[in-house]
Design a protein around this motif. Structure first.
Motif, PDB file in Angstrom:
ATOM      1  N   HIS A   1       0.828  -1.213   0.000  1.00  0.00           N
ATOM      2  CA  HIS A   1       0.000   0.000   0.000  1.00  0.00           C
ATOM      3  C   HIS A   1       0.859   1.258   0.000  1.00  0.00           C
ATOM      4  O   HIS A   1       0.579   2.215  -0.728  1.00  0.00           O
ATOM      5  CB  HIS A   1      -0.903  -0.008   1.234  1.00  0.00           C
ATOM      6  CG  HIS A   1      -1.637   1.273   1.465  1.00  0.00           C
ATOM      7  ND1 HIS A   1      -2.703   1.674   0.689  1.00  0.00           N
ATOM      8  CD2 HIS A   1      -1.453   2.256   2.387  1.00  0.00           C
ATOM      9  CE1 HIS A   1      -3.150   2.845   1.122  1.00  0.00           C
ATOM     10  NE2 HIS A   1      -2.410   3.221   2.145  1.00  0.00           N
ATOM     11  N   ARG A   2       1.922   1.256   0.766  1.00  0.00           N
ATOM     12  CA  ARG A   2       2.750   2.453   0.932  1.00  0.00           C
ATOM     13  C   ARG A   2       3.696   2.675  -0.238  1.00  0.00           C
ATOM     14  O   ARG A   2       3.876   3.798  -0.693  1.00  0.00           O
ATOM     15  CB  ARG A   2       3.543   2.354   2.235  1.00  0.00           C
ATOM     16  CG  ARG A   2       4.329   3.618   2.562  1.00  0.00           C
ATOM     17  CD  ARG A   2       5.076   3.498   3.881  1.00  0.00           C
ATOM     18  NE  ARG A   2       5.761   4.733   4.195  1.00  0.00           N
ATOM     19  CZ  ARG A   2       5.250   5.733   4.919  1.00  0.00           C
ATOM     20  NH1 ARG A   2       4.040   5.612   5.412  1.00  0.00           N
ATOM     21  NH2 ARG A   2       5.939   6.824   5.149  1.00  0.00           N
ATOM     22  N   PHE A   3       4.309   1.591  -0.731  1.00  0.00           N
ATOM     23  CA  PHE A   3       5.363   1.736  -1.730  1.00  0.00           C
ATOM     24  C   PHE A   3       4.955   1.269  -3.124  1.00  0.00           C
ATOM     25  O   PHE A   3       5.758   1.332  -4.043  1.00  0.00           O
ATOM     26  CB  PHE A   3       6.620   0.984  -1.273  1.00  0.00           C
ATOM     27  CG  PHE A   3       7.208   1.541  -0.008  1.00  0.00           C
ATOM     28  CD1 PHE A   3       7.900   2.737  -0.015  1.00  0.00           C
ATOM     29  CD2 PHE A   3       7.044   0.879   1.197  1.00  0.00           C
ATOM     30  CE1 PHE A   3       8.435   3.255   1.160  1.00  0.00           C
ATOM     31  CE2 PHE A   3       7.576   1.385   2.378  1.00  0.00           C
ATOM     32  CZ  PHE A   3       8.273   2.577   2.355  1.00  0.00           C
ATOM     33  N   GLY A   4       3.719   0.784  -3.260  1.00  0.00           N
ATOM     34  CA  GLY A   4       3.243   0.400  -4.580  1.00  0.00           C
ATOM     35  C   GLY A   4       3.306  -1.096  -4.812  1.00  0.00           C
ATOM     36  O   GLY A   4       4.028  -1.827  -4.131  1.00  0.00           O
ATOM     37  N   PRO A   5       2.544  -1.571  -5.805  1.00  0.00           N
ATOM     38  CA  PRO A   5       2.408  -3.017  -6.028  1.00  0.00           C
ATOM     39  C   PRO A   5       3.589  -3.680  -6.720  1.00  0.00           C
ATOM     40  O   PRO A   5       3.624  -4.908  -6.804  1.00  0.00           O
ATOM     41  CB  PRO A   5       1.147  -3.099  -6.896  1.00  0.00           C
ATOM     42  CG  PRO A   5       1.115  -1.801  -7.638  1.00  0.00           C
ATOM     43  CD  PRO A   5       1.676  -0.780  -6.694  1.00  0.00           C
ATOM     44  N   ARG A   6       4.539  -2.911  -7.209  1.00  0.00           N
ATOM     45  CA  ARG A   6       5.681  -3.509  -7.904  1.00  0.00           C
ATOM     46  C   ARG A   6       6.837  -3.730  -6.934  1.00  0.00           C
ATOM     47  O   ARG A   6       7.962  -3.297  -7.153  1.00  0.00           O
ATOM     48  CB  ARG A   6       6.129  -2.611  -9.054  1.00  0.00           C
ATOM     49  CG  ARG A   6       5.065  -2.440 -10.130  1.00  0.00           C
ATOM     50  CD  ARG A   6       5.564  -1.586 -11.266  1.00  0.00           C
ATOM     51  NE  ARG A   6       4.555  -1.408 -12.302  1.00  0.00           N
ATOM     52  CZ  ARG A   6       4.720  -0.700 -13.418  1.00  0.00           C
ATOM     53  NH1 ARG A   6       5.898  -0.105 -13.638  1.00  0.00           N
ATOM     54  NH2 ARG A   6       3.758  -0.587 -14.297  1.00  0.00           N
ATOM     55  N   ASP A   7       6.544  -4.424  -5.877  1.00  0.00           N
ATOM     56  CA  ASP A   7       7.535  -4.675  -4.832  1.00  0.00           C
ATOM     57  C   ASP A   7       7.615  -6.172  -4.598  1.00  0.00           C
ATOM     58  O   ASP A   7       6.818  -6.735  -3.850  1.00  0.00           O
ATOM     59  CB  ASP A   7       7.137  -3.956  -3.540  1.00  0.00           C
ATOM     60  CG  ASP A   7       8.207  -4.035  -2.462  1.00  0.00           C
ATOM     61  OD1 ASP A   7       9.076  -4.923  -2.554  1.00  0.00           O
ATOM     62  OD2 ASP A   7       8.174  -3.213  -1.529  1.00  0.00           O
ATOM     63  N   PRO A   8       8.549  -6.856  -5.251  1.00  0.00           N
ATOM     64  CA  PRO A   8       8.606  -8.315  -5.127  1.00  0.00           C
ATOM     65  C   PRO A   8       8.895  -8.789  -3.712  1.00  0.00           C
ATOM     66  O   PRO A   8       8.449  -9.867  -3.311  1.00  0.00           O
ATOM     67  CB  PRO A   8       9.739  -8.714  -6.085  1.00  0.00           C
ATOM     68  CG  PRO A   8      10.566  -7.474  -6.248  1.00  0.00           C
ATOM     69  CD  PRO A   8       9.604  -6.332  -6.142  1.00  0.00           C
ATOM     70  N   VAL A   9       9.617  -7.995  -2.928  1.00  0.00           N
ATOM     71  CA  VAL A   9       9.919  -8.390  -1.549  1.00  0.00           C
ATOM     72  C   VAL A   9       8.643  -8.388  -0.713  1.00  0.00           C
ATOM     73  O   VAL A   9       8.374  -9.327   0.046  1.00  0.00           O
ATOM     74  CB  VAL A   9      10.981  -7.458  -0.939  1.00  0.00           C
ATOM     75  CG1 VAL A   9      11.187  -7.773   0.542  1.00  0.00           C
ATOM     76  CG2 VAL A   9      12.296  -7.572  -1.690  1.00  0.00           C
TER      77      VAL A   9
ATOM     78  N   LEU B   1      -4.357  -2.104  -2.225  1.00  0.00           N
ATOM     79  CA  LEU B   1      -3.969  -1.699  -3.566  1.00  0.00           C
ATOM     80  C   LEU B   1      -4.972  -0.756  -4.216  1.00  0.00           C
ATOM     81  O   LEU B   1      -4.853  -0.424  -5.392  1.00  0.00           O
ATOM     82  CB  LEU B   1      -3.775  -2.948  -4.432  1.00  0.00           C
ATOM     83  CG  LEU B   1      -2.654  -3.882  -3.959  1.00  0.00           C
ATOM     84  CD1 LEU B   1      -2.594  -5.128  -4.828  1.00  0.00           C
ATOM     85  CD2 LEU B   1      -1.312  -3.159  -3.965  1.00  0.00           C
ATOM     86  N   GLY B   2      -5.985  -0.340  -3.446  1.00  0.00           N
ATOM     87  CA  GLY B   2      -6.900   0.679  -3.937  1.00  0.00           C
ATOM     88  C   GLY B   2      -8.090   0.183  -4.711  1.00  0.00           C
ATOM     89  O   GLY B   2      -8.823   0.986  -5.302  1.00  0.00           O
ATOM     90  N   ALA B   3      -8.340  -1.123  -4.719  1.00  0.00           N
ATOM     91  CA  ALA B   3      -9.455  -1.652  -5.491  1.00  0.00           C
ATOM     92  C   ALA B   3     -10.809  -1.211  -4.943  1.00  0.00           C
ATOM     93  O   ALA B   3     -11.797  -1.171  -5.677  1.00  0.00           O
ATOM     94  CB  ALA B   3      -9.385  -3.187  -5.516  1.00  0.00           C
ATOM     95  N   PHE B   4     -10.860  -0.878  -3.640  1.00  0.00           N
ATOM     96  CA  PHE B   4     -12.117  -0.454  -3.027  1.00  0.00           C
ATOM     97  C   PHE B   4     -12.107   1.035  -2.676  1.00  0.00           C
ATOM     98  O   PHE B   4     -12.830   1.463  -1.788  1.00  0.00           O
ATOM     99  CB  PHE B   4     -12.390  -1.287  -1.769  1.00  0.00           C
ATOM    100  CG  PHE B   4     -12.736  -2.717  -2.058  1.00  0.00           C
ATOM    101  CD1 PHE B   4     -13.940  -3.050  -2.641  1.00  0.00           C
ATOM    102  CD2 PHE B   4     -11.835  -3.729  -1.747  1.00  0.00           C
ATOM    103  CE1 PHE B   4     -14.266  -4.368  -2.910  1.00  0.00           C
ATOM    104  CE2 PHE B   4     -12.145  -5.051  -2.018  1.00  0.00           C
ATOM    105  CZ  PHE B   4     -13.363  -5.378  -2.608  1.00  0.00           C
ATOM    106  N   ARG B   5     -11.310   1.801  -3.396  1.00  0.00           N
ATOM    107  CA  ARG B   5     -11.263   3.233  -3.117  1.00  0.00           C
ATOM    108  C   ARG B   5     -12.625   3.888  -3.340  1.00  0.00           C
ATOM    109  O   ARG B   5     -12.964   4.898  -2.730  1.00  0.00           O
ATOM    110  CB  ARG B   5     -10.202   3.899  -3.996  1.00  0.00           C
ATOM    111  CG  ARG B   5      -9.900   5.338  -3.611  1.00  0.00           C
ATOM    112  CD  ARG B   5      -8.734   5.919  -4.397  1.00  0.00           C
ATOM    113  NE  ARG B   5      -7.476   5.324  -4.007  1.00  0.00           N
ATOM    114  CZ  ARG B   5      -6.718   4.569  -4.804  1.00  0.00           C
ATOM    115  NH1 ARG B   5      -7.110   4.293  -6.024  1.00  0.00           N
ATOM    116  NH2 ARG B   5      -5.570   4.070  -4.383  1.00  0.00           N
TER     117      ARG B   5
END
Length: 394
Positions: free
Chosen positions: A251-259, A312-316
């Motif tokens: 949520h904080r750093f975005g969905p492209r974070d594999p870790v 991830l904002g799907a329910f914004r």
């Protein structure tokens, strides 16, 4: 046992500013996500859907307590819930998994609310959020159980006083509230997060290290069969808290974070294992046994997926004000619904002769009304005062 018993056992947030003035966690996390946090684009991102999910998890637990197990609730109904709800009791038995969903939400919210806080501010937010409604719930349940016409026995004064500390579970003292074991799990999570993340200062690297270290340490504690390590590291619940923390990183750093995705995936894999191991054939004779392992996995998966969708904002788009109210009611409802629900069910069903389903729905409604009273007249005035008393600088 009176609830699901422990097995025998993105957008950036402004520093030191949570999503609301009354941080919480799990069932206690009522308003942390109701007020916008600043995103990378400078816009506002509300997480009210998380409040709705929290209340849904609480209602799952209530369904389990009212119709998905035996024990004291059978005395309230005058019969086994399996006979009262011949078609629904099997589904109600899975409601105990609402606790695991609570823990995932807790991991997310505590990471959100603890980011940028000082240790004192973090402690103040936790204590002020958890204790006021809890103290009143303890006294209220004790007073009701002391009534001569109530069939359930009140605890001794010494036990009630000990319960006010919220440490009765580790001290081996009888519990006024059956759900207090989940609060004990929350407190241990708070302590670990405070020492490892809040005290040195939250950074992405430090949070990742916390998640990885706790996952490995919990696995080692399970392997060692050491009671102290198991108590501190909570192998059976750690994956859910850690998974929620991983979802907050997304949520904080975005969905492209594999870790972060790896943290979530590993937590889900381990979490479903403990959920199946502890629930498919519950060890207590008071619980309905032989739940389907596939259904347990599906519910745990849906819990992770629902929190991930919010993260991830799907329910914004779900930005309705009533969701904030739903979140505010969750914690007091969670505290009072079980034991006071026994009394209400007995009065409505055996006393007034209402049908089972009508009694069930009316009891839930009355417990939500009581939760609103506790929120309005206990939490709203006392939470900020207690927080300021602990942390005057805030």
């Amino acid at each position: 046992m009176t609830t699901t018993s422990p097995p025998a056992g993105a957008p950036r947030v402004a520093p030191d500013r949570t999503a609301a003035g009354a941080p919480g966690a799990g069932p206690a996390a009522t308003r942390d996500t109701a007020i916008p946090a600043r995103g990378r684009s400078g816009g506002a991102a509300r997480l009210r859907a998380l409040d709705g999910l929290r209340l849904l998890a609480a209602l799952m637990v209530a369904a389990y307590h009212y119709g998905g197990r035996n024990g004291d609730i059978s005395r309230a109904w005058g019969d086994s819930p399996a006979h009262q709800f011949p078609y629904a009791s099997g589904a109600f038995a899975y409601g105990c998994l609402g606790v695991q969903i609570f823990f995932v939400i807790s991991g997310f919210v505590i990471c959100l609310s603890g980011w940028g806080r000082t240790l004192r501010s973090f402690i103040a937010s936790r204590v002020s959020r958890l204790y006021p409604a809890y103290w009143v719930a303890i006294l209220l349940v004790t007073a009701v159980f002391a009534l001569p016409w109530v069939a359930f026995k009140a605890l001794s004064p010494s036990e009630v006083l000990t319960n006010l500390t919220m440490l009765q579970y580790p001290l081996g003292v009888h519990r006024v509230l059956g759900v207090c074991w989940t609060l004990w799990a929350e407190m241990r999570f708070y302590a670990l997060f405070a020492l490892c993340v809040v005290l040195p200062g939250a950074t992405r690297g430090r949070v990742v290290l916390f998640c990885a270290g706790w996952t490995l340490a919990a696995a080692l504690a399970q392997s060692a069969h050491d009671p102290f390590l198991s108590t501190v590291l909570m192998p059976q619940y750690a994956p859910f808290f850690i998974g929620g923390v991983g979802l907050y990183l997304l949520h904080r750093f975005g969905p492209r974070d594999p870790v972060a995705w790896t943290i979530v995936l590993v937590s889900w894999l381990i979490g479903q294992h403990y959920a199946v191991a502890g629930l498919w054939h519950a060890p207590s004779v008071h619980a309905f046994s032989y739940r389907s392992a596939s259904v347990i996995i599906a519910i745990v998966t849906l819990g992770f997926a629902a929190v991930a969708a919010v993260a991830l904002g799907a329910f914004r788009w779900a930005n309705w004000r009533w969701l904030t109210v739903a979140g505010a009611l969750t914690y007091p409802f969670y505290l009072v619904h079980e034991h006071l629900g026994w009394v209400v069910i007995g009065v409505l069903h055996r006393g007034a002769g209402l049908p089972s389903y009508a009694t069930f729905l009316l009891t839930v409604g009355l417990m939500l009304l009581l939760a609103w009273v506790l929120h309005r007249w206990v939490e709203r005035p006392l939470t900020p005062r207690l927080r300021r008393a602990i942390d005057p600088r805030r």
